[in-house]
Motif scaffolding. Structure first.
Motif, PDB file in Angstrom:
ATOM      1  N   TYR A 114       0.837  -1.193   0.000  1.00  0.00           N
ATOM      2  CA  TYR A 114       0.000   0.000   0.000  1.00  0.00           C
ATOM      3  C   TYR A 114       0.877   1.250   0.000  1.00  0.00           C
ATOM      4  O   TYR A 114       1.843   1.360   0.764  1.00  0.00           O
ATOM      5  CB  TYR A 114      -0.919   0.016   1.224  1.00  0.00           C
ATOM      6  N   ASN A 115       0.509   2.176  -0.871  1.00  0.00           N
ATOM      7  CA  ASN A 115       1.194   3.460  -0.925  1.00  0.00           C
ATOM      8  C   ASN A 115       0.541   4.437   0.049  1.00  0.00           C
ATOM      9  O   ASN A 115      -0.610   4.272   0.444  1.00  0.00           O
ATOM     10  CB  ASN A 115       1.137   4.026  -2.351  1.00  0.00           C
ATOM     11  N   ALA A 116       1.280   5.446   0.407  1.00  0.00           N
ATOM     12  CA  ALA A 116       0.774   6.473   1.316  1.00  0.00           C
ATOM     13  C   ALA A 116       0.495   7.749   0.524  1.00  0.00           C
ATOM     14  O   ALA A 116       1.303   8.154  -0.319  1.00  0.00           O
ATOM     15  CB  ALA A 116       1.777   6.748   2.426  1.00  0.00           C
ATOM     16  N   TYR A 117      -0.658   8.354   0.798  1.00  0.00           N
ATOM     17  CA  TYR A 117      -0.978   9.615   0.142  1.00  0.00           C
ATOM     18  C   TYR A 117      -0.061  10.714   0.669  1.00  0.00           C
ATOM     19  O   TYR A 117       0.375  10.695   1.824  1.00  0.00           O
ATOM     20  CB  TYR A 117      -2.436   9.999   0.393  1.00  0.00           C
ATOM     21  N   GLN A 118       0.195  11.685  -0.173  1.00  0.00           N
ATOM     22  CA  GLN A 118       1.038  12.807   0.216  1.00  0.00           C
ATOM     23  C   GLN A 118       0.182  13.967   0.718  1.00  0.00           C
ATOM     24  O   GLN A 118      -0.961  14.142   0.294  1.00  0.00           O
ATOM     25  CB  GLN A 118       1.887  13.264  -0.976  1.00  0.00           C
ATOM     26  N   HIS A 119       0.750  14.712   1.636  1.00  0.00           N
ATOM     27  CA  HIS A 119       0.035  15.871   2.178  1.00  0.00           C
ATOM     28  C   HIS A 119       0.288  17.076   1.272  1.00  0.00           C
ATOM     29  O   HIS A 119       1.202  17.889   1.498  1.00  0.00           O
ATOM     30  CB  HIS A 119       0.505  16.162   3.608  1.00  0.00           C
ATOM     31  N   VAL A 120      -0.496  17.146   0.228  1.00  0.00           N
ATOM     32  CA  VAL A 120      -0.361  18.232  -0.734  1.00  0.00           C
ATOM     33  C   VAL A 120      -1.710  18.922  -0.888  1.00  0.00           C
ATOM     34  O   VAL A 120      -2.753  18.402  -0.479  1.00  0.00           O
ATOM     35  CB  VAL A 120       0.119  17.709  -2.111  1.00  0.00           C
ATOM     36  N   ARG A 121      -1.665  20.080  -1.495  1.00  0.00           N
ATOM     37  CA  ARG A 121      -2.897  20.814  -1.756  1.00  0.00           C
ATOM     38  C   ARG A 121      -3.705  20.104  -2.828  1.00  0.00           C
ATOM     39  O   ARG A 121      -3.169  19.749  -3.880  1.00  0.00           O
ATOM     40  CB  ARG A 121      -2.573  22.235  -2.197  1.00  0.00           C
ATOM     41  N   PRO A 122      -4.999  19.841  -2.575  1.00  0.00           N
ATOM     42  CA  PRO A 122      -5.826  19.129  -3.571  1.00  0.00           C
ATOM     43  C   PRO A 122      -5.846  19.876  -4.897  1.00  0.00           C
ATOM     44  O   PRO A 122      -5.769  21.108  -4.954  1.00  0.00           O
ATOM     45  CB  PRO A 122      -7.210  19.100  -2.914  1.00  0.00           C
ATOM     46  N   ALA A 123      -5.943  19.102  -5.960  1.00  0.00           N
ATOM     47  CA  ALA A 123      -5.930  19.684  -7.302  1.00  0.00           C
ATOM     48  C   ALA A 123      -7.188  20.495  -7.552  1.00  0.00           C
ATOM     49  O   ALA A 123      -8.284  20.125  -7.132  1.00  0.00           O
ATOM     50  CB  ALA A 123      -5.810  18.569  -8.339  1.00  0.00           C
ATOM     51  N   GLU A 124      -7.008  21.630  -8.222  1.00  0.00           N
ATOM     52  CA  GLU A 124      -8.131  22.480  -8.577  1.00  0.00           C
ATOM     53  C   GLU A 124      -8.395  22.482 -10.084  1.00  0.00           C
ATOM     54  O   GLU A 124      -9.498  22.801 -10.517  1.00  0.00           O
ATOM     55  CB  GLU A 124      -7.870  23.909  -8.096  1.00  0.00           C
ATOM     56  N   ALA A 125      -7.387  22.130 -10.873  1.00  0.00           N
ATOM     57  CA  ALA A 125      -7.542  22.048 -12.325  1.00  0.00           C
ATOM     58  C   ALA A 125      -7.756  20.599 -12.733  1.00  0.00           C
ATOM     59  O   ALA A 125      -7.246  19.671 -12.092  1.00  0.00           O
ATOM     60  CB  ALA A 125      -6.313  22.627 -13.025  1.00  0.00           C
ATOM     61  N   PHE A 126      -8.512  20.406 -13.790  1.00  0.00           N
ATOM     62  CA  PHE A 126      -8.845  19.059 -14.241  1.00  0.00           C
ATOM     63  C   PHE A 126      -7.615  18.226 -14.606  1.00  0.00           C
ATOM     64  O   PHE A 126      -7.474  17.083 -14.157  1.00  0.00           O
ATOM     65  CB  PHE A 126      -9.825  19.155 -15.415  1.00  0.00           C
ATOM     66  N   PRO A 127      -6.658  18.737 -15.394  1.00  0.00           N
ATOM     67  CA  PRO A 127      -5.451  17.951 -15.720  1.00  0.00           C
ATOM     68  C   PRO A 127      -4.634  17.596 -14.477  1.00  0.00           C
ATOM     69  O   PRO A 127      -4.078  16.492 -14.379  1.00  0.00           O
ATOM     70  CB  PRO A 127      -4.669  18.854 -16.678  1.00  0.00           C
ATOM     71  N   ASP A 128      -4.537  18.539 -13.525  1.00  0.00           N
ATOM     72  CA  ASP A 128      -3.778  18.276 -12.295  1.00  0.00           C
ATOM     73  C   ASP A 128      -4.438  17.181 -11.475  1.00  0.00           C
ATOM     74  O   ASP A 128      -3.747  16.376 -10.830  1.00  0.00           O
ATOM     75  CB  ASP A 128      -3.676  19.555 -11.471  1.00  0.00           C
ATOM     76  N   TYR A 129      -5.770  17.143 -11.491  1.00  0.00           N
ATOM     77  CA  TYR A 129      -6.487  16.104 -10.748  1.00  0.00           C
ATOM     78  C   TYR A 129      -6.184  14.721 -11.330  1.00  0.00           C
ATOM     79  O   TYR A 129      -5.874  13.782 -10.591  1.00  0.00           O
ATOM     80  CB  TYR A 129      -7.989  16.382 -10.799  1.00  0.00           C
ATOM     81  N   ILE A 130      -6.244  14.598 -12.653  1.00  0.00           N
ATOM     82  CA  ILE A 130      -5.970  13.304 -13.290  1.00  0.00           C
ATOM     83  C   ILE A 130      -4.541  12.856 -12.986  1.00  0.00           C
ATOM     84  O   ILE A 130      -4.285  11.683 -12.678  1.00  0.00           O
ATOM     85  CB  ILE A 130      -6.198  13.405 -14.808  1.00  0.00           C
ATOM     86  N   LEU A 131      -3.593  13.785 -13.029  1.00  0.00           N
ATOM     87  CA  LEU A 131      -2.195  13.453 -12.781  1.00  0.00           C
ATOM     88  C   LEU A 131      -1.972  13.048 -11.326  1.00  0.00           C
ATOM     89  O   LEU A 131      -1.293  12.039 -11.052  1.00  0.00           O
ATOM     90  CB  LEU A 131      -1.315  14.661 -13.136  1.00  0.00           C
ATOM     91  N   SER A 132      -2.535  13.793 -10.385  1.00  0.00           N
ATOM     92  CA  SER A 132      -2.330  13.502  -8.962  1.00  0.00           C
ATOM     93  C   SER A 132      -2.974  12.183  -8.565  1.00  0.00           C
ATOM     94  O   SER A 132      -2.395  11.399  -7.805  1.00  0.00           O
ATOM     95  CB  SER A 132      -2.904  14.647  -8.122  1.00  0.00           C
ATOM     96  N   VAL A 133      -4.170  11.926  -9.079  1.00  0.00           N
ATOM     97  CA  VAL A 133      -4.855  10.672  -8.768  1.00  0.00           C
ATOM     98  C   VAL A 133      -4.124   9.493  -9.392  1.00  0.00           C
ATOM     99  O   VAL A 133      -3.921   8.451  -8.760  1.00  0.00           O
ATOM    100  CB  VAL A 133      -6.321  10.722  -9.239  1.00  0.00           C
ATOM    101  N   GLY A 134      -3.715   9.641 -10.626  1.00  0.00           N
ATOM    102  CA  GLY A 134      -3.031   8.553 -11.311  1.00  0.00           C
ATOM    103  C   GLY A 134      -1.718   8.171 -10.654  1.00  0.00           C
ATOM    104  O   GLY A 134      -1.352   6.987 -10.607  1.00  0.00           O
ATOM    105  N   GLU A 135      -0.988   9.151 -10.129  1.00  0.00           N
ATOM    106  CA  GLU A 135       0.284   8.873  -9.467  1.00  0.00           C
ATOM    107  C   GLU A 135       0.109   8.437  -8.017  1.00  0.00           C
ATOM    108  O   GLU A 135       1.102   8.167  -7.335  1.00  0.00           O
ATOM    109  CB  GLU A 135       1.176  10.119  -9.530  1.00  0.00           C
ATOM    110  N   GLY A 136      -1.129   8.382  -7.552  1.00  0.00           N
ATOM    111  CA  GLY A 136      -1.373   7.945  -6.180  1.00  0.00           C
ATOM    112  C   GLY A 136      -1.031   8.983  -5.133  1.00  0.00           C
ATOM    113  O   GLY A 136      -0.821   8.643  -3.965  1.00  0.00           O
ATOM    114  N   ILE A 137      -0.974  10.246  -5.530  1.00  0.00           N
ATOM    115  CA  ILE A 137      -0.638  11.311  -4.582  1.00  0.00           C
ATOM    116  C   ILE A 137      -1.820  11.641  -3.685  1.00  0.00           C
ATOM    117  O   ILE A 137      -1.662  11.869  -2.483  1.00  0.00           O
ATOM    118  CB  ILE A 137      -0.166  12.570  -5.353  1.00  0.00           C
ATOM    119  N   ILE A 138      -3.032  11.658  -4.268  1.00  0.00           N
ATOM    120  CA  ILE A 138      -4.251  11.940  -3.505  1.00  0.00           C
ATOM    121  C   ILE A 138      -5.296  10.889  -3.829  1.00  0.00           C
ATOM    122  O   ILE A 138      -5.194  10.176  -4.833  1.00  0.00           O
ATOM    123  CB  ILE A 138      -4.816  13.348  -3.824  1.00  0.00           C
ATOM    124  N   SER A 139      -6.306  10.802  -2.994  1.00  0.00           N
ATOM    125  CA  SER A 139      -7.404   9.871  -3.232  1.00  0.00           C
ATOM    126  C   SER A 139      -8.261  10.364  -4.401  1.00  0.00           C
ATOM    127  O   SER A 139      -8.442  11.576  -4.576  1.00  0.00           O
ATOM    128  CB  SER A 139      -8.268   9.751  -1.973  1.00  0.00           C
TER     129      SER A 139
END
Length: 260
Positions: A114-139
């Motif tokens: 299991y990977n651990a999510y990073q404590h980063v600011r949630p994505a506000e732009a659509f491309p950033d959301y896809i990238l952050s979710v795909g890399e497992g950075i955020i739920s």
């Protein structure tokens, strides 16, 4: 006695750890979150913890996580995913099926890390959301208000509901309040307000005939004839020992029913 077993059993039946149950679980994630948080449903909280842990598995590839976010968190159709995320239709459908299969296997006990999510600011732009979710950075289910507004902006040209929701987010909900109506005088808005106080007082018998009576004027406009009511009792038969005389000098029987 409160039957906790039946309640837990019903939730387990609704969210079985198979293909059908996992789809329902992903679709109702936010509802499950509310039940565990506000209804203090322990079984709902446990099921949510299971799916949260599964979404952090290293067996899920970036395309799997992205499709889960697009399909279930943002609730986009496959056609919308192809249009807005530039993911081919067949690839998106295959990725969803593969993701569901992997989640079922993990819940069934398949070894994984299991990977651990990073404590980063949630994505506000659509491309950033896809990238952050795909890399497992955020739920995938971390969706901000700014991201929702962005999605409404993107889909408003093809979705009337999205266009209306976006309008209400900026201008507020629809209101029936009218400034022109608010400026009207109380006499214009409520004509009966001009009725003389002596007429409205039930105990005052000294009302003058020339005083304004809104309700009597309305009766005149509607051609209401009071004599019709006064003559009605004369054609009726009543029975009883005690007769009374009403204010309009009608012969009647108190507490009895008139018969034609």
């Amino acid at each position: 006695m409160f039957d906790t077993y039946t309640k837990q059993k019903s939730i387990e039946d609704l969210y079985e750890y198979n293909h059908k149950g996992v789809r329902k679980l992903l679709e109702n994630y936010y509802r499950l979150q509310e039940e565990g948080t506000y209804s203090y449903d322990s079984m709902a909280a446990i099921i949510k913890m299971d799916i949260d842990r599964t979404l952090r598995s290293d067996l899920l590839e970036p395309i799997h996580l992205a499709i889960i976010g697009l399909r279930y968190a943002l609730q986009l159709s496959f056609m919308e995913i192809q249009l807005y995320a530039d993911i081919p239709l067949e690839e998106a459908m295959d990725a969803e099926e593969a993701a569901i299969q992997i989640i079922v296997e993990i819940l069934d006990g398949k070894p994984n890390n299991y990977n651990a999510y990073q404590h980063v600011r949630p994505a506000e732009a659509f491309p950033d959301y896809i990238l952050s979710v795909g890399e497992g950075i955020i739920s995938p289910y971390i969706v901000t208000e700014a991201l929702l507004t962005t999605m409404l902006e993107v889909t408003k040209h093809k979705d009337k509901l999205a266009k209306e929701v976006l309008r209400q987010r900026k201008q507020g909900p629809p209101s029936t309040f009218s400034m022109d109506k608010a400026c009207e005088s109380i006499e214009d808005e409520y004509p009966s307000h001009q009725t003389a106080a002596s007429i409205e007082s039930a105990g005052n018998k000294q009302a003058k005939k020339n005083e304004y009576d809104y309700f009597r004027n309305q009766d005149k406009k509607n051609l209401v004839c009071y004599e019709d009511f006064s003559n009605q009792a004369k054609s009726m038969r009543v029975s009883g020992r005690k007769k009374v005389v009403t204010n309009s000098e009608l012969l009647g029987n108190k507490g009895m029913v008139y018969q034609i």
